[in-house]
Design a protein around this motif. Sequence first.
Motif, PDB file in Angstrom:
ATOM      1  N   SER A  65       0.832  -1.202   0.000  1.00  0.00           N
ATOM      2  CA  SER A  65       0.000   0.000   0.000  1.00  0.00           C
ATOM      3  C   SER A  65       0.867   1.253   0.000  1.00  0.00           C
ATOM      4  CB  SER A  65      -0.918  -0.015   1.222  1.00  0.00           C
ATOM      5  OG  SER A  65      -1.688   1.173   1.290  1.00  0.00           O
ATOM      6  N   GLU A 102     -11.308   6.508  -4.001  1.00  0.00           N
ATOM      7  CA  GLU A 102     -11.452   5.576  -2.883  1.00  0.00           C
ATOM      8  C   GLU A 102     -10.156   4.807  -2.631  1.00  0.00           C
ATOM      9  OE1 GLU A 102     -14.042   5.527  -0.821  1.00  0.00           O
ATOM     10  OE2 GLU A 102     -14.635   7.246  -2.046  1.00  0.00           O
ATOM     11  N   ALA A 103      -9.461   4.403  -3.695  1.00  0.00           N
ATOM     12  CA  ALA A 103      -8.194   3.677  -3.528  1.00  0.00           C
ATOM     13  C   ALA A 103      -7.151   4.564  -2.865  1.00  0.00           C
ATOM     14  CB  ALA A 103      -7.690   3.181  -4.884  1.00  0.00           C
ATOM     15  N   GLU A 106      -8.026   4.968   0.852  1.00  0.00           N
ATOM     16  CA  GLU A 106      -7.698   3.750   1.585  1.00  0.00           C
ATOM     17  C   GLU A 106      -6.204   3.668   1.871  1.00  0.00           C
ATOM     18  OE1 GLU A 106      -8.111  -1.127   1.157  1.00  0.00           O
ATOM     19  OE2 GLU A 106      -8.666   0.177  -0.516  1.00  0.00           O
ATOM     20  N   GLN A 109      -5.286   6.095   4.602  1.00  0.00           N
ATOM     21  CA  GLN A 109      -5.749   5.590   5.891  1.00  0.00           C
ATOM     22  C   GLN A 109      -4.838   4.484   6.416  1.00  0.00           C
ATOM     23  OE1 GLN A 109      -9.139   6.690   7.616  1.00  0.00           O
ATOM     24  NE2 GLN A 109      -7.335   6.360   8.869  1.00  0.00           N
ATOM     25  N   ILE A 110      -4.381   3.606   5.538  1.00  0.00           N
ATOM     26  CA  ILE A 110      -3.481   2.525   5.951  1.00  0.00           C
ATOM     27  C   ILE A 110      -2.157   3.093   6.454  1.00  0.00           C
ATOM     28  CG2 ILE A 110      -2.098   0.596   5.079  1.00  0.00           C
ATOM     29  CD1 ILE A 110      -4.473  -0.120   3.263  1.00  0.00           C
TER      30      ILE A 110
END
Length: 256
Positions: A65, A102-103, A106, A109-110
């Motif tokens: 990520s 959205e990706a 995410e 957030q990770i």
Amino acid sequence: MYDVGTRERTLALVAQGRSLNSVSKQTGISRAAIRSWQTRLEPLDRGVPCPRCSEAPTAIENPSSYAYLLGLYLGDGCISAGKRGVYSLRIACADAWPGLIEACAEAVQIARPDNKVCRVASAGCRYVTSFSKHWPCLFPQHGPGKKHDRRIALEPWQQQIVDSHPWEFIRGLFHSDGCRITNWATRMVRGERKRYEYPRYFFTNKSDDIRKLFGDTLTAVGVEWTTLARGSKPLNISVARRASVALMDAHVGPKY
């Protein structure tokens, strides 16, 4: 924890001359919280340790990520200093690609799981935004001025992540500054001119260093590419050979 957008809208009501009590009743937010936002708008980090700024840095927990987020940051991201040592990470994502938004959210957030991630609307895009004291630790490429006006180089620990997760890094860069298009051309076939179409990937960035990072990583995964000039400046990287396009389709694909 309330996101920055909620805080700003609440303070806008107070700025209209309304009392904290009336704004609290309308929004359901405590007067104490509103009063604290008048002093400090940005959310505080909630004690999640940073893997990079301790005396003995530790490994990034989700390197795949992170590789994707690094690509997004180098393409369309910026880090800005705020009050009391808090920094905002902002990555511009076009409204045309809701899946990308959205990706991106995410991945942010990770990277800092206890920090809020918000989407700030602007003309034609959303700025995926999060506040933390540690964004410069995670992205040491941060510095004054535009990225294409200064040197951009990966730290050894970042290069190790990219080497281990090259496709995620490529995908992040492509999602920020790339596109997949259909080219067409004509040729004579048995005396008749016929049109044929073929897919092609493009990546455009003003930074020579960032284009080199993209090109080197493509080469590492077996993708053939060429440089195309815009005017006198070689700002574009093109992937057009069938086998290389197939690799890109398998691992990256068009934006969505």
